[in-house]
Design a protein around this motif. Structure first.
Motif, PDB file in Angstrom:
ATOM      1  N   SER A   1      39.017 -17.331 -31.156  1.00 22.75           N
ATOM      2  CA  SER A   1      38.713 -17.220 -32.585  1.00 22.75           C
ATOM      3  C   SER A   1      39.172 -18.486 -33.297  1.00 22.75           C
ATOM      4  CB  SER A   1      39.372 -15.984 -33.197  1.00 22.75           C
ATOM      5  OG  SER A   1      40.765 -15.986 -32.975  1.00 22.75           O
ATOM      6  N   VAL A   2      38.285 -18.995 -34.154  1.00 22.48           N
ATOM      7  CA  VAL A   2      38.519 -20.272 -34.829  1.00 22.48           C
ATOM      8  C   VAL A   2      38.277 -20.107 -36.328  1.00 22.48           C
ATOM      9  CG1 VAL A   2      37.865 -22.709 -34.952  1.00 22.48           C
ATOM     10  CG2 VAL A   2      37.801 -21.516 -32.756  1.00 22.48           C
ATOM     11  N   GLY A   3      39.361 -20.048 -37.096  1.00 25.27           N
ATOM     12  CA  GLY A   3      39.232 -19.900 -38.545  1.00 25.27           C
ATOM     13  C   GLY A   3      38.534 -21.072 -39.195  1.00 25.27           C
ATOM     14  N   ALA A   4      38.656 -22.259 -38.570  1.00 22.01           N
ATOM     15  CA  ALA A   4      38.057 -23.461 -39.152  1.00 22.01           C
ATOM     16  C   ALA A   4      36.540 -23.397 -39.221  1.00 22.01           C
ATOM     17  CB  ALA A   4      38.484 -24.691 -38.350  1.00 22.01           C
ATOM     18  N   LEU A   5      35.918 -22.475 -38.491  1.00 21.58           N
ATOM     19  CA  LEU A   5      34.465 -22.335 -38.567  1.00 21.58           C
ATOM     20  C   LEU A   5      34.007 -22.044 -39.985  1.00 21.58           C
ATOM     21  CD1 LEU A   5      33.519 -20.175 -35.433  1.00 21.58           C
ATOM     22  CD2 LEU A   5      33.177 -22.627 -35.757  1.00 21.58           C
ATOM     23  N   THR A   6      34.846 -21.327 -40.731  1.00 22.37           N
ATOM     24  CA  THR A   6      34.439 -20.943 -42.082  1.00 22.37           C
ATOM     25  C   THR A   6      35.314 -21.514 -43.189  1.00 22.37           C
ATOM     26  OG1 THR A   6      35.671 -18.863 -41.741  1.00 22.37           O
ATOM     27  CG2 THR A   6      33.285 -18.795 -41.420  1.00 22.37           C
ATOM     28  N   HIS A   7      36.508 -22.033 -42.856  1.00 23.83           N
ATOM     29  CA  HIS A   7      37.334 -22.517 -43.962  1.00 23.83           C
ATOM     30  C   HIS A   7      37.602 -24.020 -43.933  1.00 23.83           C
ATOM     31  CE1 HIS A   7      41.214 -23.142 -41.902  1.00 23.83           C
ATOM     32  NE2 HIS A   7      41.060 -21.975 -41.297  1.00 23.83           N
ATOM     33  N   GLN A   8      37.054 -24.724 -42.945  1.00 23.94           N
ATOM     34  CA  GLN A   8      37.222 -26.175 -42.919  1.00 23.94           C
ATOM     35  C   GLN A   8      35.921 -26.842 -42.484  1.00 23.94           C
ATOM     36  OE1 GLN A   8      40.631 -27.490 -40.680  1.00 23.94           O
ATOM     37  NE2 GLN A   8      42.022 -26.086 -41.676  1.00 23.94           N
ATOM     38  N   VAL A   9      34.860 -26.545 -43.192  1.00 24.67           N
ATOM     39  CA  VAL A   9      33.542 -27.019 -42.789  1.00 24.67           C
ATOM     40  C   VAL A   9      32.918 -27.873 -43.883  1.00 24.67           C
ATOM     41  CG1 VAL A   9      31.180 -26.237 -42.353  1.00 24.67           C
ATOM     42  CG2 VAL A   9      33.063 -25.145 -41.174  1.00 24.67           C
ATOM     43  N   LYS A  10      32.279 -28.962 -43.474  1.00 25.44           N
ATOM     44  CA  LYS A  10      31.545 -29.821 -44.397  1.00 25.44           C
ATOM     45  C   LYS A  10      30.116 -29.301 -44.522  1.00 25.44           C
ATOM     46  CE  LYS A  10      29.757 -34.543 -44.785  1.00 25.44           C
ATOM     47  NZ  LYS A  10      28.328 -34.138 -44.653  1.00 25.44           N
ATOM     48  N   SER A  11      29.671 -29.122 -45.754  1.00 25.92           N
ATOM     49  CA  SER A  11      28.312 -28.648 -45.987  1.00 25.92           C
ATOM     50  C   SER A  11      27.279 -29.670 -45.531  1.00 25.92           C
ATOM     51  CB  SER A  11      28.104 -28.354 -47.475  1.00 25.92           C
ATOM     52  OG  SER A  11      28.901 -27.271 -47.896  1.00 25.92           O
ATOM     53  N   LEU A  12      26.138 -29.186 -45.070  1.00 26.40           N
ATOM     54  CA  LEU A  12      25.058 -30.063 -44.671  1.00 26.40           C
ATOM     55  C   LEU A  12      24.320 -30.563 -45.920  1.00 26.40           C
ATOM     56  CD1 LEU A  12      24.049 -30.815 -41.755  1.00 26.40           C
ATOM     57  CD2 LEU A  12      22.113 -29.299 -42.205  1.00 26.40           C
ATOM     58  N   ASP A  13      23.928 -31.824 -45.895  1.00 30.05           N
ATOM     59  CA  ASP A  13      23.266 -32.427 -47.057  1.00 30.05           C
ATOM     60  C   ASP A  13      21.795 -32.003 -47.094  1.00 30.05           C
ATOM     61  OD1 ASP A  13      22.723 -33.932 -49.278  1.00 30.05           O
ATOM     62  OD2 ASP A  13      23.047 -35.893 -48.327  1.00 30.05           O
ATOM     63  N   ILE A  14      21.458 -31.207 -48.087  1.00 26.40           N
ATOM     64  CA  ILE A  14      20.089 -30.676 -48.259  1.00 26.40           C
ATOM     65  C   ILE A  14      19.755 -30.752 -49.735  1.00 26.40           C
ATOM     66  CG2 ILE A  14      18.626 -28.630 -47.996  1.00 26.40           C
ATOM     67  CD1 ILE A  14      20.548 -27.620 -45.852  1.00 26.40           C
ATOM     68  N   SER A  15      18.502 -31.036 -50.058  1.00 26.34           N
ATOM     69  CA  SER A  15      18.094 -31.043 -51.467  1.00 26.34           C
ATOM     70  C   SER A  15      16.741 -30.369 -51.639  1.00 26.34           C
ATOM     71  CB  SER A  15      18.042 -32.496 -52.007  1.00 26.34           C
ATOM     72  OG  SER A  15      17.042 -33.238 -51.332  1.00 26.34           O
ATOM     73  N   LEU A  16      16.417 -30.031 -52.869  1.00 28.05           N
ATOM     74  CA  LEU A  16      15.120 -29.449 -53.203  1.00 28.05           C
ATOM     75  C   LEU A  16      14.419 -30.423 -54.143  1.00 28.05           C
ATOM     76  CD1 LEU A  16      13.560 -26.724 -52.695  1.00 28.05           C
ATOM     77  CD2 LEU A  16      14.288 -26.070 -54.991  1.00 28.05           C
ATOM     78  N   LYS A  17      13.271 -30.942 -53.709  1.00 30.66           N
ATOM     79  CA  LYS A  17      12.580 -31.974 -54.466  1.00 30.66           C
ATOM     80  C   LYS A  17      11.171 -31.537 -54.844  1.00 30.66           C
ATOM     81  CE  LYS A  17      15.836 -35.087 -54.375  1.00 30.66           C
ATOM     82  NZ  LYS A  17      16.544 -35.459 -55.632  1.00 30.66           N
ATOM     83  N   ALA A  18      10.811 -31.794 -56.101  1.00 31.59           N
ATOM     84  CA  ALA A  18       9.453 -31.534 -56.555  1.00 31.59           C
ATOM     85  C   ALA A  18       8.491 -32.490 -55.870  1.00 31.59           C
ATOM     86  CB  ALA A  18       9.362 -31.695 -58.066  1.00 31.59           C
ATOM     87  N   PHE A  19       7.270 -32.023 -55.647  1.00 29.08           N
ATOM     88  CA  PHE A  19       6.267 -32.910 -55.062  1.00 29.08           C
ATOM     89  C   PHE A  19       4.887 -32.559 -55.626  1.00 29.08           C
ATOM     90  CE2 PHE A  19       6.027 -29.218 -52.369  1.00 29.08           C
ATOM     91  CZ  PHE A  19       4.707 -29.171 -51.907  1.00 29.08           C
TER      92      PHE A  19
END
Length: 286
Positions: free
Chosen positions: A268-286
């Motif tokens: 069990s690894v607590g860091a999976l949910t409490h020490q994670v960097k979010s992935l860079d994603i955006s929502l763009k008009a087209f």
């Protein structure tokens, strides 16, 4: 889509409802003030770095719960490996609805994808062993549902969801109860009196405590907490397959492989949910 058993449509609906209330309140006045109600628009989800995508199904549900008139096309799938430049989904319809739901969709997907990516990465380190990677209750309040879903999407196992669905007798329980035998016996008596059939896991800190659990018996899992490799291997020998063993405490990316090679069944690894960097994603008009 196949989901973990704790993920009912009702719970997801309630999460979205509460999240929208938190973010929108009595109205998105930036959008209401600047965008004509009849304006239509299109937007696409742009992936900006490599990783494992998670939250697409949730994103679709957010869009449609807020505005059933929106059209959402899922181009990729949850759990899919992505690269910068990939398009995850397209949404079309009311420009105002797209703008109002944009941040909630991104907040969920960025964090969920970060968790799924880390889970996948750690799984690769131990795939040559029998050990399975698990999450913990070290989650963000009111976002556990989505964080554990993300671990599952990333290929990890979900430990107990909350305090009510499994018994885990940790060090403080044991100390307050008066020791391992008392903690186990009192727990079993309490569960029986309430008609509850819950799995029981006992945390152990020493080989002596492992031996105590073996002598008392009647549990389902033994946790080996913060043990060094030699002690952990000895515990594996002592238990000899009588109970599944979970290694926990101080698990890092650097020592995960060594822990797995000690012969435990779960890590069990607590860091999976409490020490994670979010992935860079955006929502763009087209």
């Amino acid at each position: 889509m196949n989901r973990p058993n704790y993920l009912s449509s009702e719970k997801i609906h309630l999460f979205i409802q509460q999240a929208l209330q938190e973010d929108v309140g009595d109205g998105d006045h930036s959008t209401l003030g600047s965008i004509p109600s009849h304006r239509k628009g299109k937007a696409q989800l742009l992936i900006k770095e490599p990783g494992i995508l998670a939250g697409l199904e949730l994103a679709q549900m957010i869009f449609l719960q807020y505005d059933p008139e929106l059209k959402v096309e899922l181009i990729l799938s949850d759990g899919q490996e992505v690269q910068a430049g990939d398009i995850g989904l397209r949404v079309e319809g009311s420009a105002a609805s797209i703008l109002t739901t944009e941040r909630l969709v991104l907040n969920c997907m960025q964090r969920m994808s970060g968790i799924a990516t880390k889970t996948h990465q750690l799984n690769q380190l131990i795939k040559h062993t029998k050990a399975k990677l698990m999450d913990t209750r070290k989650t963000t309040p009111n976002f556990r549902l989505m964080e554990k879903w993300a671990v599952w999407i990333g290929g990890g196992l979900n430990h107990r969801f909350a305090l009510y669905d499994m018994v885990m007798l940790k060090d403080n329980h044991i100390d307050f109860a008066g020791g391992i035998p008392a903690a186990i016996q009192q727990t079993k008596s309490s569960l029986k009196s309430k008609g509850l059939n819950l799995k029981i896991e006992v945390e152990t800190r020493t080989l002596d405590e492992v031996q105590q659990v073996l002598e008392v018996g009647g549990v389902d899992f033994i946790m080996l907490d913060n043990m060094d490799y030699a002690t952990m291997r000895k515990a594996v020998e002592m238990v000899a397959g009588k109970y599944p063993l979970e290694a926990s405490g101080g698990i890092t990316e650097e020592n995960l492989k060594d822990v797995a090679e000690c012969g435990v069944d779960f890590i069990s690894v607590g860091a999976l949910t409490h020490q994670v960097k979010s992935l860079d994603i955006s929502l763009k008009a087209f």
